[in-house]
Design a protein around this motif. Structure first.
Motif, PDB file in Angstrom:
ATOM      1  N   LEU A   1      -4.548   6.933 -11.511  1.00 48.52           N
ATOM      2  CA  LEU A   1      -4.904   6.993 -10.307  1.00 48.52           C
ATOM      3  C   LEU A   1      -6.665   7.065 -10.381  1.00 48.52           C
ATOM      4  O   LEU A   1      -7.224   6.195  -9.586  1.00 48.52           O
ATOM      5  CB  LEU A   1      -4.731   8.144  -9.344  1.00 48.52           C
ATOM      6  CG  LEU A   1      -5.267   8.405  -8.156  1.00 48.52           C
ATOM      7  CD1 LEU A   1      -4.771   7.264  -7.273  1.00 48.52           C
ATOM      8  CD2 LEU A   1      -4.705   9.839  -7.531  1.00 48.52           C
ATOM      9  N   GLN A   2      -7.262   7.887 -11.074  1.00 44.11           N
ATOM     10  CA  GLN A   2      -8.545   7.770 -11.365  1.00 44.11           C
ATOM     11  C   GLN A   2      -9.161   6.347 -11.972  1.00 44.11           C
ATOM     12  O   GLN A   2     -10.346   6.071 -11.419  1.00 44.11           O
ATOM     13  CB  GLN A   2      -9.087   8.973 -12.244  1.00 44.11           C
ATOM     14  CG  GLN A   2      -8.815  10.307 -11.713  1.00 44.11           C
ATOM     15  CD  GLN A   2      -9.153  11.475 -12.780  1.00 44.11           C
ATOM     16  OE1 GLN A   2      -9.094  11.343 -13.780  1.00 44.11           O
ATOM     17  NE2 GLN A   2      -9.123  12.588 -11.993  1.00 44.11           N
TER      18      GLN A   2
ATOM     19  N   ILE B   1      -1.478 -12.844  -2.183  1.00 47.62           N
ATOM     20  CA  ILE B   1      -0.571 -12.091  -2.979  1.00 47.62           C
ATOM     21  C   ILE B   1      -1.309 -10.692  -2.985  1.00 47.62           C
ATOM     22  O   ILE B   1      -2.656 -10.425  -3.263  1.00 47.62           O
ATOM     23  CB  ILE B   1      -0.389 -12.370  -4.402  1.00 47.62           C
ATOM     24  CG1 ILE B   1       0.193 -13.695  -4.464  1.00 47.62           C
ATOM     25  CG2 ILE B   1       0.330 -11.505  -5.036  1.00 47.62           C
ATOM     26  CD1 ILE B   1       1.612 -13.887  -3.761  1.00 47.62           C
ATOM     27  N   VAL B   2      -0.560  -9.557  -2.827  1.00 50.53           N
ATOM     28  CA  VAL B   2      -1.054  -8.044  -2.651  1.00 50.53           C
ATOM     29  C   VAL B   2      -0.587  -7.388  -4.070  1.00 50.53           C
ATOM     30  O   VAL B   2       0.363  -7.399  -4.186  1.00 50.53           O
ATOM     31  CB  VAL B   2      -0.844  -7.494  -1.599  1.00 50.53           C
ATOM     32  CG1 VAL B   2      -1.360  -5.970  -1.424  1.00 50.53           C
ATOM     33  CG2 VAL B   2      -1.209  -8.086  -0.117  1.00 50.53           C
ATOM     34  N   GLN B   3      -1.702  -6.906  -4.703  1.00 51.68           N
ATOM     35  CA  GLN B   3      -1.236  -5.964  -5.550  1.00 51.68           C
ATOM     36  C   GLN B   3      -0.866  -4.607  -5.436  1.00 51.68           C
ATOM     37  O   GLN B   3      -1.795  -3.982  -4.627  1.00 51.68           O
ATOM     38  CB  GLN B   3      -2.553  -6.023  -6.786  1.00 51.68           C
ATOM     39  CG  GLN B   3      -2.800  -7.037  -7.374  1.00 51.68           C
ATOM     40  CD  GLN B   3      -3.451  -7.058  -8.606  1.00 51.68           C
ATOM     41  OE1 GLN B   3      -2.900  -6.661  -9.619  1.00 51.68           O
ATOM     42  NE2 GLN B   3      -4.810  -7.270  -8.551  1.00 51.68           N
ATOM     43  N   VAL B   4       0.233  -4.149  -5.802  1.00 49.99           N
ATOM     44  CA  VAL B   4       0.860  -2.740  -5.360  1.00 49.99           C
ATOM     45  C   VAL B   4       0.828  -1.939  -6.506  1.00 49.99           C
ATOM     46  O   VAL B   4       1.703  -2.349  -7.533  1.00 49.99           O
ATOM     47  CB  VAL B   4       2.072  -3.037  -4.687  1.00 49.99           C
ATOM     48  CG1 VAL B   4       2.428  -1.439  -4.029  1.00 49.99           C
ATOM     49  CG2 VAL B   4       1.692  -3.849  -3.264  1.00 49.99           C
ATOM     50  N   PRO B   5       0.042  -0.917  -6.935  1.00 47.13           N
ATOM     51  CA  PRO B   5       0.081  -0.122  -8.193  1.00 47.13           C
ATOM     52  C   PRO B   5       1.426   0.836  -7.968  1.00 47.13           C
ATOM     53  O   PRO B   5       1.595   1.443  -6.843  1.00 47.13           O
ATOM     54  CB  PRO B   5      -1.236   0.345  -8.149  1.00 47.13           C
ATOM     55  CG  PRO B   5      -1.562   0.690  -6.923  1.00 47.13           C
ATOM     56  CD  PRO B   5      -1.000  -0.459  -5.980  1.00 47.13           C
ATOM     57  N   LEU B   6       2.031   1.211  -9.253  1.00 46.71           N
ATOM     58  CA  LEU B   6       2.861   2.115  -9.173  1.00 46.71           C
ATOM     59  C   LEU B   6       2.096   3.477 -10.052  1.00 46.71           C
ATOM     60  O   LEU B   6       2.298   3.129 -11.354  1.00 46.71           O
ATOM     61  CB  LEU B   6       4.128   1.505  -9.846  1.00 46.71           C
ATOM     62  CG  LEU B   6       5.421   2.416 -10.390  1.00 46.71           C
ATOM     63  CD1 LEU B   6       5.802   3.588  -9.137  1.00 46.71           C
ATOM     64  CD2 LEU B   6       6.481   1.865 -11.069  1.00 46.71           C
ATOM     65  N   ILE B   7       1.598   4.169  -9.367  1.00 49.20           N
ATOM     66  CA  ILE B   7       0.910   5.438 -10.003  1.00 49.20           C
ATOM     67  C   ILE B   7       1.911   6.338 -10.697  1.00 49.20           C
ATOM     68  O   ILE B   7       2.705   6.638 -10.278  1.00 49.20           O
ATOM     69  CB  ILE B   7       0.159   6.110  -8.936  1.00 49.20           C
ATOM     70  CG1 ILE B   7      -0.768   5.142  -7.930  1.00 49.20           C
ATOM     71  CG2 ILE B   7      -0.466   7.133  -9.450  1.00 49.20           C
ATOM     72  CD1 ILE B   7      -1.746   4.359  -8.717  1.00 49.20           C
ATOM     73  N   ASP B   8       1.478   6.709 -12.104  1.00 44.50           N
ATOM     74  CA  ASP B   8       2.107   7.389 -12.942  1.00 44.50           C
ATOM     75  C   ASP B   8       1.644   8.722 -13.400  1.00 44.50           C
ATOM     76  O   ASP B   8       1.907   9.503 -13.908  1.00 44.50           O
ATOM     77  CB  ASP B   8       2.930   6.785 -13.961  1.00 44.50           C
ATOM     78  CG  ASP B   8       1.922   6.049 -14.993  1.00 44.50           C
ATOM     79  OD1 ASP B   8       0.657   6.593 -14.913  1.00 44.50           O
ATOM     80  OD2 ASP B   8       2.227   5.190 -15.776  1.00 44.50           O
ATOM     81  N   SER B   9       0.208   8.709 -13.161  1.00 44.65           N
ATOM     82  CA  SER B   9      -0.581   9.912 -13.664  1.00 44.65           C
ATOM     83  C   SER B   9      -1.748  10.002 -12.857  1.00 44.65           C
ATOM     84  O   SER B   9      -2.231   9.109 -12.073  1.00 44.65           O
ATOM     85  CB  SER B   9      -0.858   9.626 -15.136  1.00 44.65           C
ATOM     86  OG  SER B   9      -1.474   8.615 -15.311  1.00 44.65           O
ATOM     87  N   VAL B  10      -2.566  11.121 -13.158  1.00 46.94           N
ATOM     88  CA  VAL B  10      -3.799  11.270 -12.397  1.00 46.94           C
ATOM     89  C   VAL B  10      -4.844  10.528 -13.174  1.00 46.94           C
ATOM     90  O   VAL B  10      -5.794   9.965 -12.467  1.00 46.94           O
ATOM     91  CB  VAL B  10      -4.091  12.856 -12.459  1.00 46.94           C
ATOM     92  CG1 VAL B  10      -5.725  12.991 -12.101  1.00 46.94           C
ATOM     93  CG2 VAL B  10      -3.186  13.654 -11.863  1.00 46.94           C
ATOM     94  N   GLU B  11      -4.619  10.399 -14.412  1.00 46.69           N
ATOM     95  CA  GLU B  11      -5.625   9.321 -15.200  1.00 46.69           C
ATOM     96  C   GLU B  11      -5.359   7.861 -14.682  1.00 46.69           C
ATOM     97  O   GLU B  11      -6.352   7.271 -14.306  1.00 46.69           O
ATOM     98  CB  GLU B  11      -5.214   9.177 -16.551  1.00 46.69           C
ATOM     99  CG  GLU B  11      -5.601  10.747 -17.230  1.00 46.69           C
ATOM    100  CD  GLU B  11      -4.309  11.599 -16.933  1.00 46.69           C
ATOM    101  OE1 GLU B  11      -4.709  12.852 -17.116  1.00 46.69           O
ATOM    102  OE2 GLU B  11      -3.217  11.422 -16.441  1.00 46.69           O
TER     103      GLU B  11
END
Length: 334
Positions: free
Chosen positions: A260-261, A248-258
């Motif tokens: 992402l960091q 299973i591959v985790q795929v993130p839904l980035i919503d902010s610079v924070e």
């Protein structure tokens, strides 16, 4: 057992199985989106056996989450995802217990995948939680050593780490051997792996060791680099490891610079291509760009031979997760 192995091998070589029109859930007919609450939800294990590609969602939990929030999330996600994953106090941020959340998820008609780590509990507490999970009907687990405590908390909180991941997995398997404590079908146990760009002499010992330990599925770190993932999966296929476990591959839904960091600083850091990283950094609307990137990567991952499914990691609005799931399902049927 042989039947499951053959199905996974066919998937790993890129051939696609016929999808079930009703996705196999009890009480659901083709075209009928209602779920019969009196029947148990289809398990994550069954979804993996029946579907070409499964979708799970990582249930957003934080210190302010209450029972009604979990119920509302399940009611929203139920028709779009095959299961929900329940974290275990990530980044040492306490939230409602995984077992309590799992009971609400089951009552709402979804199958929970419960994460348990060794950082916050000794072996007695872990055994108690495993038996509690079995008692309420949990079958799918992700068992790990757990993250280290953040530096900011080390003077205030002490990590337990009474046992490690291997001992925790063995404990769960020993409990599952007693059908009175863990009713059939028992526990379907998963763990974590770190996807990488494999060198030519890469032996995949870590993944092979997990399969030897009886792990049935593994889950990567958050991934936004489908090219590296494709090479990683090709290496696993070449070593015939996917005859023994699912990925299973985790795929993130980035919503902010924070966000992402935070993901890039994690112990298992975000796998992200330079092009995607630049897109997110340069976008004036990182939440909108993050949604577009997530959907694109999910569509690409669904075509990678050997990948059994994806886990969507997101925060905030469930509507964004539903849009991503809809695009992913459409790509699978294309």
């Amino acid at each position: 057992m042989r039947q499951r192995t053959d199905r996974r091998f066919r998937n790993a070589t890129g051939q696609r199985r016929q999808r079930h029109g009703n996705r196999g859930r009890p009480g659901r007919h083709a075209g009928d989106r209602r779920v019969a609450m009196s029947a148990p939800p289809r398990s994550f294990h069954d979804a993996l056996r029946q579907e070409d590609f499964v979708l799970t969602a990582h249930l957003p939990l934080d210190s302010g989450t209450v029972g009604d929030d979990v119920r509302a999330a399940v009611a929203t996600l139920r028709d779009a995802f095959d299961a929900v994953q329940i974290s275990d106090n990530p980044n040492a941020h306490p939230h409602v217990s995984p077992i309590a959340a799992a009971s609400l998820v089951l009552a709402g008609g979804m199958d929970p995948i419960v994460h348990l780590g060794c950082r916050d509990r000794n072996r007695i507490a872990l055994q108690s939680d495993l038996m509690g999970a079995a008692a309420i009907g949990v079958t799918s687990l992700v068992l790990t050593r757990g993250e280290k405590l953040p530096a900011s908390l080390k003077q205030k909180v002490k990590g337990v780490f009474d046992i490690g991941a291997q001992r925790l997995i063995a404990t769960a398997q020993a409990l599952a051997a007693n059908p009175r404590l863990v009713p059939p079908p028992g526990f379907f146990i998963g763990s974590n792996v770190t996807a990488l760009d494999p060198p030519e002499d890469w032996a995949a010992d870590g993944v092979d060791g997990k399969a030897d330990a009886g792990i049935k599925f593994v889950q990567t770190q958050p991934c936004l680099d489908s090219d590296v993932l494709r090479r990683y999966m090709a290496a696993l296929v070449g070593r015939k490891l996917l005859e023994r476990l699912s990925v299973i591959v985790q795929v993130p839904l980035i919503d902010s610079v924070e966000m992402l960091q935070e993901l890039r600083r994690a112990r298992r850091p975000l796998l992200i291509s330079p092009g995607v990283l630049e897109r997110l950094r340069q976008s004036p609307d990182i939440a909108g760009e993050g949604e577009a990137v997530c959907a694109e990567v999910l569509e690409q991952i669904a075509t990678v031979p050997g990948v059994s499914g994806a886990n969507l990691v997101y925060r905030g609005e469930h509507a964004r997760a539903l849009r991503i799931a809809a695009r992913g399902r459409a790509a699978m049927h294309a």
